[in-house]
Enzyme design. Sequence first.
Site, PDB file in Angstrom:
ATOM      1  N   LYS A 157       0.818  -1.273  -0.022  1.00  0.00           N
ATOM      2  CA  LYS A 157       0.007   0.062  -0.046  1.00  0.00           C
ATOM      3  C   LYS A 157       0.939   1.106   0.197  1.00  0.00           C
ATOM      4  O   LYS A 157       0.596   2.220  -0.826  1.00  0.00           O
ATOM      5  CB  LYS A 157      -0.968   0.045   1.345  1.00  0.00           C
ATOM      6  CG  LYS A 157      -1.979  -0.898   1.298  1.00  0.00           C
ATOM      7  CD  LYS A 157      -2.745  -0.894   2.629  1.00  0.00           C
ATOM      8  CE  LYS A 157      -2.281  -1.023   3.809  1.00  0.00           C
ATOM      9  NZ  LYS A 157      -2.429  -2.065   4.914  1.00  0.00           N
ATOM     10  N   ARG A 188     -10.511   0.221   8.670  1.00  0.00           N
ATOM     11  CA  ARG A 188     -10.062  -1.063   9.049  1.00  0.00           C
ATOM     12  C   ARG A 188     -11.003  -1.972   9.698  1.00  0.00           C
ATOM     13  O   ARG A 188     -10.881  -3.240  10.031  1.00  0.00           O
ATOM     14  CB  ARG A 188      -8.866  -1.163   9.881  1.00  0.00           C
ATOM     15  CG  ARG A 188      -7.290  -1.212   9.229  1.00  0.00           C
ATOM     16  CD  ARG A 188      -6.550  -0.868  10.435  1.00  0.00           C
ATOM     17  NE  ARG A 188      -5.349  -1.689   9.902  1.00  0.00           N
ATOM     18  CZ  ARG A 188      -4.285  -0.886   9.482  1.00  0.00           C
ATOM     19  NH1 ARG A 188      -4.226   0.261   9.245  1.00  0.00           N
ATOM     20  NH2 ARG A 188      -2.928  -1.555   9.326  1.00  0.00           N
ATOM     21  N   ARG A 197      10.665  -1.591  11.449  1.00  0.00           N
ATOM     22  CA  ARG A 197       9.336  -0.949  12.168  1.00  0.00           C
ATOM     23  C   ARG A 197       9.354  -1.845  13.466  1.00  0.00           C
ATOM     24  O   ARG A 197       9.628  -2.878  13.339  1.00  0.00           O
ATOM     25  CB  ARG A 197       8.279  -0.870  11.382  1.00  0.00           C
ATOM     26  CG  ARG A 197       7.750   0.282  11.181  1.00  0.00           C
ATOM     27  CD  ARG A 197       6.550   0.475   9.859  1.00  0.00           C
ATOM     28  NE  ARG A 197       5.507  -0.350  10.561  1.00  0.00           N
ATOM     29  CZ  ARG A 197       4.083  -0.341   9.744  1.00  0.00           C
ATOM     30  NH1 ARG A 197       4.215   0.075   8.636  1.00  0.00           N
ATOM     31  NH2 ARG A 197       3.123  -1.084  10.460  1.00  0.00           N
ATOM     32  N   ARG A 248      -1.553  -8.946  13.603  1.00  0.00           N
ATOM     33  CA  ARG A 248      -2.102  -7.994  12.609  1.00  0.00           C
ATOM     34  C   ARG A 248      -3.005  -8.897  11.216  1.00  0.00           C
ATOM     35  O   ARG A 248      -3.823  -8.324  11.062  1.00  0.00           O
ATOM     36  CB  ARG A 248      -1.002  -7.207  11.987  1.00  0.00           C
ATOM     37  CG  ARG A 248      -0.756  -6.019  12.984  1.00  0.00           C
ATOM     38  CD  ARG A 248       0.723  -5.675  12.739  1.00  0.00           C
ATOM     39  NE  ARG A 248       0.998  -4.725  11.537  1.00  0.00           N
ATOM     40  CZ  ARG A 248       2.317  -4.842  10.953  1.00  0.00           C
ATOM     41  NH1 ARG A 248       3.349  -5.297  11.494  1.00  0.00           N
ATOM     42  NH2 ARG A 248       2.525  -4.015   9.980  1.00  0.00           N
ATOM     43  N   ARG A 294      10.843  -5.896   5.710  1.00  0.00           N
ATOM     44  CA  ARG A 294      10.734  -4.610   5.261  1.00  0.00           C
ATOM     45  C   ARG A 294      11.513  -3.604   6.273  1.00  0.00           C
ATOM     46  O   ARG A 294      11.821  -3.890   7.431  1.00  0.00           O
ATOM     47  CB  ARG A 294       9.167  -4.393   5.930  1.00  0.00           C
ATOM     48  CG  ARG A 294       8.752  -2.948   5.369  1.00  0.00           C
ATOM     49  CD  ARG A 294       7.528  -2.762   5.277  1.00  0.00           C
ATOM     50  NE  ARG A 294       6.569  -3.043   6.427  1.00  0.00           N
ATOM     51  CZ  ARG A 294       5.168  -2.909   6.380  1.00  0.00           C
ATOM     52  NH1 ARG A 294       4.655  -2.690   5.472  1.00  0.00           N
ATOM     53  NH2 ARG A 294       4.540  -3.443   7.243  1.00  0.00           N
TER      54      ARG A 294
HETATM   55  P1  AMP Z   1      -0.206   0.547   9.123  1.00  0.00           P
HETATM   56  O1  AMP Z   1       0.864   1.596   9.156  1.00  0.00           O
HETATM   57  O2  AMP Z   1      -1.440   0.856   8.230  1.00  0.00           O
HETATM   58  O3  AMP Z   1       0.228  -0.852   8.898  1.00  0.00           O
HETATM   59  O4  AMP Z   1      -0.847   0.627  10.663  1.00  0.00           O
HETATM   60  C1  AMP Z   1      -0.035   0.486  11.857  1.00  0.00           C
HETATM   61  C2  AMP Z   1      -0.957   0.065  13.162  1.00  0.00           C
HETATM   62  O5  AMP Z   1      -1.524   1.543  13.163  1.00  0.00           O
HETATM   63  C3  AMP Z   1      -1.998  -0.950  12.902  1.00  0.00           C
HETATM   64  O6  AMP Z   1      -1.530  -2.150  13.281  1.00  0.00           O
HETATM   65  C4  AMP Z   1      -2.936  -0.479  13.808  1.00  0.00           C
HETATM   66  O7  AMP Z   1      -2.407  -0.734  15.180  1.00  0.00           O
HETATM   67  C5  AMP Z   1      -2.901   0.967  13.968  1.00  0.00           C
HETATM   68  N1  AMP Z   1      -3.862   1.474  13.108  1.00  0.00           N
HETATM   69  C6  AMP Z   1      -3.798   2.150  11.549  1.00  0.00           C
HETATM   70  N2  AMP Z   1      -4.545   2.405  11.051  1.00  0.00           N
HETATM   71  C7  AMP Z   1      -5.706   2.021  11.849  1.00  0.00           C
HETATM   72  C8  AMP Z   1      -7.124   2.176  11.537  1.00  0.00           C
HETATM   73  N3  AMP Z   1      -7.695   2.669  10.443  1.00  0.00           N
HETATM   74  N4  AMP Z   1      -7.821   1.552  12.698  1.00  0.00           N
HETATM   75  C9  AMP Z   1      -7.374   1.347  13.946  1.00  0.00           C
HETATM   76  N5  AMP Z   1      -6.121   1.128  14.135  1.00  0.00           N
HETATM   77  C10 AMP Z   1      -5.294   1.563  13.244  1.00  0.00           C
END
Ligand code: AMP
Length: 217
Positions: free
Chosen positions: A14, A88, A162, A173, A127
């Site tokens: 993404k 999400r 990360r 996740r 990553r």
């Molecule tokens: P990402 O960078 O999109 O992989 O998001 C990293 C983490 O942020 C996720 O594993 C969640 O813990 C939190 N997070 C990001 N976006 C959301 C969302 N829309 N709703 C809830 N938690 C989120």
Amino acid sequence: MKSVIFIAPPAAGKGTQSSILMENYGYTHISTGDMLREEISNNTSLGVKANEIMAKGGLVDDEIIIGMVENKLNSVKGKPFILDGFPRTLNQAKALDSLLAKLNIEDIKVIYIDLDLETALKRTLGRVTCTKCGASFNLNNPDCMPKVKGICDNCQGELVVREDDNEESFRNRFETFINNTKPIVDYYKEHNNLAIIEPNNDKMVVATMIKDILNCE
Ligand code: AMP
């Protein structure tokens, strides 16, 4: 050009595809994960709370996330945008529908990148992410490796792993994704607004598919 909502498991690309859309077509990137990581690096009370949840691979409260996205959407003003990592949950998807209706935004497509667990795990464990601009690279994919080890190709920032890119957090996740996010795919399917993309290790192959779906010129 249509705006886009990306739905995909961790490490599906993404972020990489968002960068391509931003650079080539001027899209605005709205990443809830990036917004939360900014809160963490600023050590805000939300950041402290989110950090704990994110490290375990859980989800931050819908209300907080929806509020953050509403603020951002208010500022895009007619420009095409990317929603990366939002919605999400089904609750978030329904809240987004109301927000888009309120802002009169109709030209938007949902793209689901359908990546299996084993591939997502391999990609997650390879990553590395830039501490400065957030770009990510992959040491397990020759097509996505940084030119210089440990250094970001785009801004020369430092590349690190990360905190949540470890196997335990990944598995949580992925499970969270299956349980909470897959129902959104069915929701958008019912609304006839879904395109499904098969993953490909060549990011430009995926980029071409996305460009065609969004009518980018
Ligand atoms: P990402 O960078 O999109 O992989 O998001 C990293 C983490 O942020 C996720 O594993 C969640 O813990 C939190 N997070 C990001 N976006 C959301 C969302 N829309 N709703 C809830 N938690 C989120």
